[in-house]
Scaffold this active site. Sequence first.
Site, PDB file in Angstrom:
ATOM      1  N   ARG A 166      -1.537   7.425   5.902  1.00  0.00           N
ATOM      2  CA  ARG A 166      -1.091   6.034   5.752  1.00  0.00           C
ATOM      3  C   ARG A 166       0.123   5.922   4.839  1.00  0.00           C
ATOM      4  O   ARG A 166       0.932   5.007   4.987  1.00  0.00           O
ATOM      5  CB  ARG A 166      -2.234   5.122   5.268  1.00  0.00           C
ATOM      6  CG  ARG A 166      -1.903   3.639   5.388  1.00  0.00           C
ATOM      7  CD  ARG A 166      -3.095   2.732   5.109  1.00  0.00           C
ATOM      8  NE  ARG A 166      -3.903   2.462   6.279  1.00  0.00           N
ATOM      9  CZ  ARG A 166      -3.795   1.377   7.059  1.00  0.00           C
ATOM     10  NH1 ARG A 166      -2.894   0.445   6.784  1.00  0.00           N
ATOM     11  NH2 ARG A 166      -4.580   1.198   8.096  1.00  0.00           N
ATOM     12  N   GLU A 183      -5.336  -5.953   1.408  1.00  0.00           N
ATOM     13  CA  GLU A 183      -4.410  -4.953   0.883  1.00  0.00           C
ATOM     14  C   GLU A 183      -2.941  -5.385   0.792  1.00  0.00           C
ATOM     15  O   GLU A 183      -2.275  -5.066  -0.183  1.00  0.00           O
ATOM     16  CB  GLU A 183      -4.505  -3.682   1.734  1.00  0.00           C
ATOM     17  CG  GLU A 183      -5.849  -3.004   1.643  1.00  0.00           C
ATOM     18  CD  GLU A 183      -6.022  -1.957   2.737  1.00  0.00           C
ATOM     19  OE1 GLU A 183      -6.050  -2.337   3.929  1.00  0.00           O
ATOM     20  OE2 GLU A 183      -6.100  -0.768   2.409  1.00  0.00           O
TER      21      GLU A 183
END
Lengths: 487, 817
Positions: free
Chosen positions: B365, B768
């Site tokens: 990621r 997030e």
Amino acid sequence: MTQGSEIRFVLNGRDVAVPDVAADRTLLDFLRLDRRLTGTKEGCAEGDCGACTVLVGRLTADGLAYAPVNACIRFLASVHGCHVVTVEHLSGRDGKLHPVQQALVDHHGSQCGFCTPGFVMALYALWMEVPEPSEAQVETALQGNLCRCTGYSPIVRAAVAISRYGSPAADPIRLEREAITARLAALRSGHRIVTGPEDNRSILPADIDDFAVCLQDHPGATIVAGATDVGLWVTKFLRPISPAIFVGHLDALKSITIEDGLVRIGAGASYSDVWARLMGHFPHLDAYWSRIAGWQVRNMGTIGGNIANGSPIGDTPPVLIALKAEVTLREGDRRRTMPLEDFFVAYGKQDRAPAEFVEEITVPLPRTGQIDAAYKISKRREEDISSVAAGISVTVLDGRITDCRIAFGGMAGTPKRARAAEAVLNGGSWSQATFDEAAGVLDQDFQPLSDWRASADYRMLVAGNLLRRFFLEHDGERAAPAGKVAA
Amino acid sequence: MDDERTPQDSEVSDRLTELLEIDRPIPPEPGLPEPVRSLEPAALAQAPAAAVSGAVHQNRVHDSAEKHVTGRADYTDDIAQPEGTLHAYLGVSKIARARLKGLDLDAVRRAPGVVDVLTAADVPGINDVSPTGRNDDPVFPTDEIEFHGQPLFAVVAETRDAARRAALLAVVDCEPLPFALDPVSARKADYPYVAPPLKLERGEVDPALSAAPRRLAGSIRIGGQDHMYLEGQIAFAIPGEDDEMVVHCSTQHPSEAQHMVAQVLGVPSNAVTVNVRRMGGGFGGKESQMNLFCAVAAIAARRTGRPVKIRPDRDQDMTATGKRHDFVVDYTVGFDESGRIQAVEADFAARCGFSSDLSGPVTDRALFHADNAYFYPHVRLRSHPMKTNTVSNTAFRGFGGPQGVVFAERMIEEIAYATGQDPLDVRKANFYGGAGRDLTPYHQSVEDNILDRLVGELEEKADYRRRRAQIVAANAGSTIVKRGIALTPVKFGISFTATWYNQAGALIHVYNDGSIHLNHGGTEMGQGLNTKVAQVVADAFQVDFERIKITKTTTEKVPNTSATAASSGSDLNGMAALDAVEQIKARLVTFATETYGVAAEDVAFLPNAVRIGAETMSFDAFVKEAYKARIQLSAAGFYKTPKIHWDRDKGMGRPFYYYSYGAACSEVSIDTLTGEYRVERTDILHDVGRSLNPALDKGQVEGAFVQGMGWLTTEELWWDDKGALRTHAPSTYKIPLASDRPRVFNVDLADWSENRELTIKRSKAVGEPPFMLGISVFEALSMAVASVADYRKCPRLDAPATPERVLMAVSRLKTKA
């Protein structure tokens, strides 16, 4: 002498008498495990997060006074004669939320909720003292409370709005003030209390003279004042502290007086006590004090304890040394007094005999022309341990520096004077060049360590820069009384 | 494979599509009741409430708020203990790496109150709790100690205090081995990867770099972060009959904990139940890290036949459980004089710790977000998930993404200083958009970019240009205090990159009194997931929020759930719950049509009532009738995210269903004598699509910003030369305080945004993405530092920018200047 063997206090609405209280029994464990008052949380067990905040009300010379404290490092034995108020006491029997609680709900002040009871208690204490606080007052009151979810904004918004939900005048603690005062007064026996198992003994002397006797009977005993350091010996290091002599209830140790140009601070006076009483005389300490710990720890921690534990990074010794403080030690009826800097012999070693205790700190009031400053540098601005702390005091006469005293914390194994730098400044001209030169000789005074708070290089650089800052802040103001200049 | 959709899928999707398309407008002001739907006067005969409470798109306080403030919200440690409960505590290593020769636990066993001691040999099943099945994460090690603080054994005693004290009495016989603590020394020592590395590549990188008019290379160190959830790790296992085990714990991933407990006990998953009422914060730190504690509690409970609770103290929690990965990124970027990027090459080395844990997907990621908002015409990104002799790092809000974004923003800064431009202009010049400029390094097209508008609005709102000019002017006249300002964007991909995780289930019962029981597979850690999902249910049934009982998450009700992570909680579980509601509603409508002889279109769910033809009856009465007619009033809902697929070997696919966007503008002042600083002002504009609950979403944005700011400023992890983490409690590890938040803090949601994809009520994920808004503070600090050298050099601050790093950077620039 007559002795008691129970710790008695008022817990929320009830009178409580607990027999056999071990020295290392914390108030938090008592609340959670023995009483199942699980609203009070353990977040860190070291007085840094505030999730365990409760109010402790104590009879003082000015009457019943409540202060938020950390139940995690507060020992159960130390609440003898006090009123302990937990979050469970706040909402009414009808289930109606307290104004503090309703404000937090309406402003979305909780997310995960684990820190919330601690915030409720800190804000409750603030609201009782200051019903309409400014954001700055709220922030100061919340220095000892960590929240990891909200980013604090909704909590601060709630805090300034509490009085829209109710008045402190109608609060049960205010309304029951006289009754609680009477109940607490009744708990004051004037006796020494000894409790807990043989190997985990708690001793509460009847008064300061009895304290001296107890310590002579048990030289080397652990003296527990605010427990903001000793608490961690127990919760973090599992160190035995028996026998422990608790002194937080001794009023004689808490006195602060000023006579003949001399300030006398009882060793048991808390940071909060000193802040409330002495900042008018030492205005340069005001901003410094706001950076020492959080509110809960300032209510518990004592000046005497901060000195006696000999920490190289204690916040008060550097600034007190610069102010020419002296410390008085007592053993039995014998007392001796020494300059504070002489008390610190080496890392972890202080000039204190096993049966001696720190009784008093004296500080002369500043004289005309004296310029004082106090600086604290830390990774986080507030509620952090210093990387470097500094106290600086000079007198400037006709452009010449005299009576220079500079002490640093965090730069050596003890709080220590910067003698080489002082030598440069004493007799030097009030100029940037003199201060640059003084900064340049700090390496003769100090060889700091690198650790998680700061590297040696940073410490040296900052220490020198603090001397420069001192000059810059006060240049142009020499003629005026020492005042504050915004950094 | 991921593109294939079974008939059942399209059925579910079509049904949901229909539901979502009839979405209603957002009320003009959050918190105000929604406009009354137009109804025939007859329908109002029984005067139902104008609107239900707590429907979607409305502000609604957290469903546990009153319990939070009164202290009545139960966390795992608050559950009343059955008589006979024992307490476990971990004994840990005091050495970073060693060959383990033996454990002398005699003194531990003899200590007061000790009932049992567990070592690796006492694990009845498989001695592994690796969340990705790599078999590299033993409950207790057998041959080698791999980090300072590694759990080696557990003590079980009558009290927690007794267990703690006994745990210190072990004698560890071991032979020290050389160790590597950080990714750089690990690479030097030829340490292996803990998981397969990833390469993302597009275009002709080397020729493009060579051909670029300007080129520069650099390196940045980005520190890790401790979660500092206020409630630490905790598990409480209660043995049942046969092989059954119930574990109450504080995990974001109950199904994984269940499967791990089954694995270590050597029993099937059906024997294990994991319950989570709520967490006192998670942030990723309770995604996989609870496995160990659940395993220890369960093994101890199985052996002793008594309930066993384990709760480490804060120091052990911080030293024995994983954190955000720190990274060292080495990069080369080619660009033209206008600041437009032509080619990028970067290597991301991460401190993964001794085992893989989630390091594979985390480092993946980081690469997925190494573009942040910017189009790279030619790009090659490589991850290096390095094994190190430190605690195994894990998930943390953003999951590697923030580190990727910090890198992207550093590159922008480098280019801005190199070309003498305002970094915002460099940012804008490189945004995705325009012909042929929409392809990410992983070959997904950016189709929903709203950054031009969003950043433009924030620029205006924050008065960025004027303030920047003022700051530059003021800095010229200020010797000690310098200011900086930065406006940074965020684009964040939403979906688990492990495609199979993008599924969720829910279970809804309507009882015959009309009350509703809601359960779903997500976990509540403060984010308000339960509140949002209940809003979806209230809205779909058109009943008041208060009618819905939100219950603990339990593997008994919804099986095989995914972690509540990747910001996916509302997207997945909201949809699953909606599916369950619609199943029940469909049955109720059929019942109404058959019983009352009306057409399906003539049955409508009104606020707390149901209209059947010309008549209206209360929801309760209608439900009672349906019950008597033997209609099933319970349903299990299911959802899986459509459209996504990912071929990791090729580095191509559509790993993300959609993107969330945001931007922040922060102004700071620094003291160039000490390095201390203050955030003077922050303005935020953040995109959550059509918010399910604007108040909760705003809370997520504010909280994430402060947490992100903390990561990049005062939160520093520091290991000593023995490999011991010395910042292991809030006394030494400094997260932001109330007084650290910006002096002026303006946070707005982009209320005009709506998800182009068919997400739950067109909302977007929020957990997030806003974390990365904190990067604006880091960049603003950088500008303030750069001012001492007249903005000619990039200060190359490493993160976290502690006062020390700021002062040292000032000192460095002044020396060079």
